[in-house]
Design an enzyme around this catalytic site. Structure first.
Site, PDB file in Angstrom:
ATOM      1  N   LYS A  16       0.835  -1.196   0.000  1.00 47.96           N
ATOM      2  CA  LYS A  16       0.000   0.000   0.000  1.00 47.96           C
ATOM      3  C   LYS A  16       0.884   1.266   0.000  1.00 47.96           C
ATOM      4  O   LYS A  16       2.105   1.177   0.221  1.00 47.96           O
ATOM      5  CB  LYS A  16      -0.931  -0.058   1.211  1.00 47.96           C
ATOM      6  CG  LYS A  16      -1.920  -1.251   1.129  1.00 47.96           C
ATOM      7  CD  LYS A  16      -2.799  -1.349   2.371  1.00 47.96           C
ATOM      8  CE  LYS A  16      -3.805  -2.491   2.253  1.00 47.96           C
ATOM      9  NZ  LYS A  16      -4.667  -2.609   3.460  1.00 47.96           N
ATOM     10  N   PHE A  64     -15.571   3.421   7.163  1.00 45.07           N
ATOM     11  CA  PHE A  64     -14.196   3.813   6.821  1.00 45.07           C
ATOM     12  C   PHE A  64     -13.921   3.760   5.314  1.00 45.07           C
ATOM     13  O   PHE A  64     -12.810   4.065   4.879  1.00 45.07           O
ATOM     14  CB  PHE A  64     -13.183   2.939   7.579  1.00 45.07           C
ATOM     15  CG  PHE A  64     -13.289   1.455   7.316  1.00 45.07           C
ATOM     16  CD1 PHE A  64     -12.725   0.872   6.181  1.00 45.07           C
ATOM     17  CD2 PHE A  64     -13.941   0.631   8.227  1.00 45.07           C
ATOM     18  CE1 PHE A  64     -12.826  -0.488   5.940  1.00 45.07           C
ATOM     19  CE2 PHE A  64     -14.039  -0.748   7.997  1.00 45.07           C
ATOM     20  CZ  PHE A  64     -13.483  -1.304   6.847  1.00 45.07           C
ATOM     21  N   ARG A  92      -1.593 -14.628   3.952  1.00 45.54           N
ATOM     22  CA  ARG A  92      -2.355 -13.966   5.024  1.00 45.54           C
ATOM     23  C   ARG A  92      -1.627 -14.135   6.363  1.00 45.54           C
ATOM     24  O   ARG A  92      -1.609 -13.226   7.197  1.00 45.54           O
ATOM     25  CB  ARG A  92      -3.774 -14.537   5.126  1.00 45.54           C
ATOM     26  CG  ARG A  92      -4.614 -14.371   3.863  1.00 45.54           C
ATOM     27  CD  ARG A  92      -5.270 -13.032   3.720  1.00 45.54           C
ATOM     28  NE  ARG A  92      -6.300 -12.786   4.685  1.00 45.54           N
ATOM     29  CZ  ARG A  92      -7.062 -11.685   4.683  1.00 45.54           C
ATOM     30  NH1 ARG A  92      -6.865 -10.745   3.755  1.00 45.54           N
ATOM     31  NH2 ARG A  92      -7.978 -11.499   5.588  1.00 45.54           N
ATOM     32  N   THR A  98      -5.316  -7.793  10.545  1.00 48.11           N
ATOM     33  CA  THR A  98      -5.640  -6.493   9.933  1.00 48.11           C
ATOM     34  C   THR A  98      -5.180  -5.325  10.806  1.00 48.11           C
ATOM     35  O   THR A  98      -4.626  -4.347  10.307  1.00 48.11           O
ATOM     36  CB  THR A  98      -7.176  -6.397   9.710  1.00 48.11           C
ATOM     37  OG1 THR A  98      -7.585  -7.532   8.943  1.00 48.11           O
ATOM     38  CG2 THR A  98      -7.561  -5.132   8.975  1.00 48.11           C
ATOM     39  N   GLU A 133      -8.734 -10.560  -8.288  1.00 47.36           N
ATOM     40  CA  GLU A 133      -7.934  -9.348  -8.067  1.00 47.36           C
ATOM     41  C   GLU A 133      -6.763  -9.252  -9.051  1.00 47.36           C
ATOM     42  O   GLU A 133      -6.442  -8.160  -9.531  1.00 47.36           O
ATOM     43  CB  GLU A 133      -7.444  -9.314  -6.611  1.00 47.36           C
ATOM     44  CG  GLU A 133      -8.610  -9.110  -5.641  1.00 47.36           C
ATOM     45  CD  GLU A 133      -8.246  -9.323  -4.175  1.00 47.36           C
ATOM     46  OE1 GLU A 133      -7.069  -9.599  -3.871  1.00 47.36           O
ATOM     47  OE2 GLU A 133      -9.164  -9.231  -3.332  1.00 47.36           O
TER      48      GLU A 133
HETATM   49  P1  RTP Z   1      -6.634  -6.265   3.109  1.00 50.10           P
HETATM   50  O1  RTP Z   1      -7.903  -6.556   2.329  1.00 50.10           O
HETATM   51  O2  RTP Z   1      -6.086  -4.879   2.859  1.00 50.10           O
HETATM   52  O3  RTP Z   1      -5.610  -7.344   3.013  1.00 50.10           O
HETATM   53  O4  RTP Z   1      -7.058  -6.223   4.627  1.00 50.10           O
HETATM   54  P2  RTP Z   1      -7.839  -7.268   5.500  1.00 50.10           P
HETATM   55  O5  RTP Z   1      -8.435  -8.345   4.662  1.00 50.10           O
HETATM   56  O6  RTP Z   1      -6.905  -7.650   6.586  1.00 50.10           O
HETATM   57  O7  RTP Z   1      -8.987  -6.328   6.083  1.00 50.10           O
HETATM   58  P3  RTP Z   1     -10.426  -5.898   5.509  1.00 50.10           P
HETATM   59  O8  RTP Z   1     -11.393  -6.069   6.594  1.00 50.10           O
HETATM   60  O9  RTP Z   1     -10.694  -6.523   4.164  1.00 50.10           O
HETATM   61  O10 RTP Z   1     -10.214  -4.335   5.314  1.00 50.10           O
HETATM   62  C1  RTP Z   1      -9.540  -3.849   4.202  1.00 50.10           C
HETATM   63  C2  RTP Z   1      -8.651  -2.705   4.608  1.00 50.10           C
HETATM   64  O11 RTP Z   1      -9.464  -1.619   5.045  1.00 50.10           O
HETATM   65  C3  RTP Z   1      -8.772  -0.872   6.033  1.00 50.10           C
HETATM   66  N1  RTP Z   1      -9.588  -0.838   7.256  1.00 50.10           N
HETATM   67  N2  RTP Z   1      -9.738   0.252   7.957  1.00 50.10           N
HETATM   68  N3  RTP Z   1     -11.701   0.389  11.001  1.00 50.10           N
HETATM   69  C4  RTP Z   1     -10.929   0.861  10.037  1.00 50.10           C
HETATM   70  O12 RTP Z   1     -10.555   2.001   9.990  1.00 50.10           O
HETATM   71  C5  RTP Z   1     -10.516  -0.083   8.991  1.00 50.10           C
HETATM   72  N4  RTP Z   1     -10.859  -1.361   8.921  1.00 50.10           N
HETATM   73  C6  RTP Z   1     -10.260  -1.832   7.802  1.00 50.10           C
HETATM   74  C7  RTP Z   1      -7.444  -1.572   6.275  1.00 50.10           C
HETATM   75  O13 RTP Z   1      -6.451  -0.955   5.469  1.00 50.10           O
HETATM   76  C8  RTP Z   1      -7.728  -2.983   5.800  1.00 50.10           C
HETATM   77  O14 RTP Z   1      -6.550  -3.653   5.451  1.00 50.10           O
END
Ligand code: RTP
Length: 155
Positions: A16, A64, A92, A98, A133
């Site tokens: 990112k 968000f 992962r 996350t 993706e």
């Molecule tokens: P990613 O898709 O980026 O690998 O992340 P992830 O599966 O671990 O998490 P996901 O729930 O899919 O969320 C995607 C991205 O959104 C941002 N996020 N911000 N509460 C918040 O402010 C919040 N929650 C999620 C993060 O950048 C997350 O990686």
């Protein structure tokens, strides 16, 4: 018979904008290389808003979401296609939780990040999303079909 790349599991991994700005590109790529996955696509890319919205469309109703789109489009990202058995789940694990404060030490986020909104890297959450993706972020001709000489030593 050699499996074509479409039959081998692939994950879309993206460094990112914070990872690029902080000079963590080499460090992050190294973790996937050292693990033994094979790099099939790589580019530095300024993501347009519509592509970031399509990529994160499952999160469009989250509060968000606008901040997430601003973050992902705020500077160049590094787009990667990594291939190997079990690469989606393994990536992962290498990436970590996350929320970087909950990510285990030894993971990319556990070692290198603090905030959920600045968690340096993305990894596909299923093999189907890996395919989706990679098709979304790479154009035809941008992926390389090649055989790593390491493969016989890894499997
Ligand atoms: P990613 O898709 O980026 O690998 O992340 P992830 O599966 O671990 O998490 P996901 O729930 O899919 O969320 C995607 C991205 O959104 C941002 N996020 N911000 N509460 C918040 O402010 C919040 N929650 C999620 C993060 O950048 C997350 O990686």
């Amino acid at each position: 018979i050699v499996a074509s790349s479409s039959e081998v599991e692939q994950s879309y991994i993206m460094i990112k904008p914070d990872g690029v700005q902080r000079g963590l590109v080499g460090e992050i790529i190294s973790r996937f290389e050292k693990k033994g996955f094979v790099l099939k696509g790589l580019k530095l890319f300024q993501c347009p808003t519509d592509l970031s919205q399509e990529h994160y469309k499952d999160l469009k109703d989250k509060p968000f979401f606008p901040k997430l789109i601003d973050y992902i489009t705020s500077g160049p990202v590094v787009c990667m296609a990594w291939e190997g058995d079990g690469v989606v789940a393994s990536a992962r694990k290498l990436i970590g939780a996350t929320n970087p404060l909950q990510a285990e030490p030894g993971t990319i986020r556990g070692d290198l990040a603090v905030q959920t909104g600045r968690n340096v890297v993305h990894g596909s959450d299923s093999p189907d999303n890996g395919k989706r993706e990679i098709a979304l972020w790479f154009k035809e001709g941008e992926l390389c079909e090649w055989e790593s000489v390491q493969t016989p030593w890894l499997i």
